[in-house]
Design an enzyme around this catalytic site. Structure first.
Site, PDB file in Angstrom:
ATOM      1  N   ARG A 152      58.573  -9.292  15.323  1.00  0.00           N
ATOM      2  CA  ARG A 152      60.246  -9.294  15.602  1.00  0.00           C
ATOM      3  C   ARG A 152      60.733 -10.137  16.639  1.00  0.00           C
ATOM      4  O   ARG A 152      61.331  -9.686  17.485  1.00  0.00           O
ATOM      5  CB  ARG A 152      60.684  -7.963  15.593  1.00  0.00           C
ATOM      6  CG  ARG A 152      60.837  -7.245  14.049  1.00  0.00           C
ATOM      7  CD  ARG A 152      61.380  -7.593  13.224  1.00  0.00           C
ATOM      8  NE  ARG A 152      61.533  -7.076  11.985  1.00  0.00           N
ATOM      9  CZ  ARG A 152      60.709  -7.050  10.972  1.00  0.00           C
ATOM     10  NH1 ARG A 152      59.427  -7.896  11.076  1.00  0.00           N
ATOM     11  NH2 ARG A 152      60.632  -6.219   9.793  1.00  0.00           N
ATOM     12  N   SER A 199      66.427  -2.592   9.100  1.00  0.00           N
ATOM     13  CA  SER A 199      65.802  -1.721  10.104  1.00  0.00           C
ATOM     14  C   SER A 199      66.503  -1.674  11.663  1.00  0.00           C
ATOM     15  O   SER A 199      66.897  -2.872  11.972  1.00  0.00           O
ATOM     16  CB  SER A 199      64.333  -2.391  10.585  1.00  0.00           C
ATOM     17  OG  SER A 199      63.441  -2.216   9.335  1.00  0.00           O
ATOM     18  N   GLU A 249      66.727  -3.419  17.125  1.00  0.00           N
ATOM     19  CA  GLU A 249      66.395  -4.462  16.543  1.00  0.00           C
ATOM     20  C   GLU A 249      67.624  -5.467  16.239  1.00  0.00           C
ATOM     21  O   GLU A 249      67.320  -6.627  16.842  1.00  0.00           O
ATOM     22  CB  GLU A 249      65.642  -4.188  15.289  1.00  0.00           C
ATOM     23  CG  GLU A 249      65.451  -5.314  14.077  1.00  0.00           C
ATOM     24  CD  GLU A 249      65.072  -6.636  14.823  1.00  0.00           C
ATOM     25  OE1 GLU A 249      64.036  -6.365  16.010  1.00  0.00           O
ATOM     26  OE2 GLU A 249      65.272  -7.837  14.113  1.00  0.00           O
TER      27      GLU A 249
END
Ligand code: EPU
Length: 340
Positions: free
Chosen positions: A167, A237, A332
């Site tokens: 990520r 997420s 995130e």
């Protein structure tokens, strides 16, 4: 010089973030070519407007009011450069990622099928190095083309130069205030290379597989677990899966033998969804936000909430996980348009 780009004023962009948060941009434009983008940057420079870049809006928390200019690159051409059994898939940044996966898989090309149904634009995909079901886009990237906001020049990075991690990429760090991605180039192949490491996925795909069968199976799993942002606002997420030192992971495994854990660089990766779930928070609701009932890693917005309320809600969740497991969660989605 072409006719000057349209810049709209005081634009309601609430429909352009999948969290459904209210947002007004002081100035807003959708360039479709690099030339138009360069004109806009020149205008923002003349007007002393800060610039904020919006992609598909599926991984952002926007400020309620964005001063300056929001740019959403809308060039969406795609083409495939074929060389025998391998291909280079070129996608302009504004191309819709899930549509690109579907058309590529349908045409029998392998590579991006495990990344089916991830909402967002092609240009945003490398920023957070989108990943699912054992594949990250960084593995398939050949190059990324961007316009450098410092001098409006067009630059190209190889995959190695993108600094991909879980990520993560250079576009979140050294280039976060500089690069506006305009095109990505991905390697695809005619040769079957099904990636079925996930048990869930392997169970659903009959062999010999086709890329479309894999994409369909991934889509079915995602539909089972993840809320459709068109129906229930969310940004996928909300937290990253944390990497913790081996010592902490070992202590937790002793207390919770069923805790999922994965080897990772620099320690052990834990499943944030499992940690939140184990705090009894699945389905938890407060105010206008909640934890999704089928995947605890997803925060849903039932409407009427604000970025500030979302921040407070997320903090509550992270605090409970930290108190119980001693693990810190990292958010995130990225902030958009907040003053520095
Ligand atoms: N788990 C629970 N309860 C939950 C959620 C998960 O116990 O509510 C457990 C699962 O049973 C499993 C483990 O946690 O043992 C991992 O869950 P899952 O395989 O569903 O994946 P994840 O780690 O929660 C990550 C990505 C997803 C991606 C899936 C599949 C991150 C932050 N998320 O989720 O990506 O689709 O793997 O590869 O890495 C996204 O980034 O928006 C996203 C959806």
């Amino acid at each position: 010089m072409t006719a000057s780009m349209d810049i709209a004023q005081q634009v309601d962009l609430s429909a352009l973030n999948t969290l459904g948060l209210p947002v007004i941009a002081a100035h807003y434009a959708e360039p479709t070519t690099i030339g138009e983008l360069q004109q806009l940057l020149a205008e923002a420079h003349r007007q002393h407007w800060p610039v904020a870049v919006l992609g598909g809006g599926s991984n952002v928390i926007p400020a309620p009011y964005i001063e300056g200019l929001v740019i959403r690159y809308a060039g969406a051409d795609t083409h495939l450069e074929v060389d025998g059994s391998s291909g280079l898939l070129h996608a302009s940044a504004g191309a819709d990622w899930p549509s690109l996966v579907a058309t590529t898989a349908e045409a029998g090309w392998w590579g991006i099928e495990n990344l089916a149904l991830i909402p967002g634009s092609a240009g945003a995909a490398p920023v957070q190095n989108i990943g699912a079901y054992g594949v990250e886009i960084g593995e398939l990237i050949e190059r990324v083309v961007y316009v450098d906001r410092e001098d409006s020049s067009v630059k190209t990075l190889s995959a190695a130069e993108c600094g991909f991690g879980y990520r993560d990429s250079i576009f979140k760090h050294a280039l976060s205030e500089r690069a506006i991605i305009v095109e990505i180039v991905l390697r695809v192949s005619r040769n079957a290379l099904p990636r079925l490491d996930y048990a869930d996925l392997a169970q659903r795909v009959a062999l010999p597989a086709t890329p479309m069968a894999v994409a369909d199976a991934v889509s079915a799993i995602r539909r089972d677990k993840l809320p459709d942002p068109q129906q229930l606002a969310n940004a996928g997420s909300f937290f990253k899966n944390p990497t913790v030192p081996e010592s902490l992971a070992a202590a937790l495994s002793e207390r919770y033998p069923d805790m999922p854990r994965y080897p990772a660089a620099g320690g052990v990766k834990l499943a944030a969804g499992w940690l939140i779930d184990r705090c009894g928070l699945k389905g938890f609701k407060r105010g206008h936000f909640g934890i999704h009932e089928r995947q605890a890693l997803v925060i849903v917005h039932v409407g009427g909430g604000s970025a500030q309320e979302l921040g407070a809600f997320a903090n509550t969740i992270a605090e409970q996980v930290e108190e119980r497991f001693g693990v810190q969660l990292e958010q995130e989605p990225r902030f958009l348009g907040f003053p520095a």
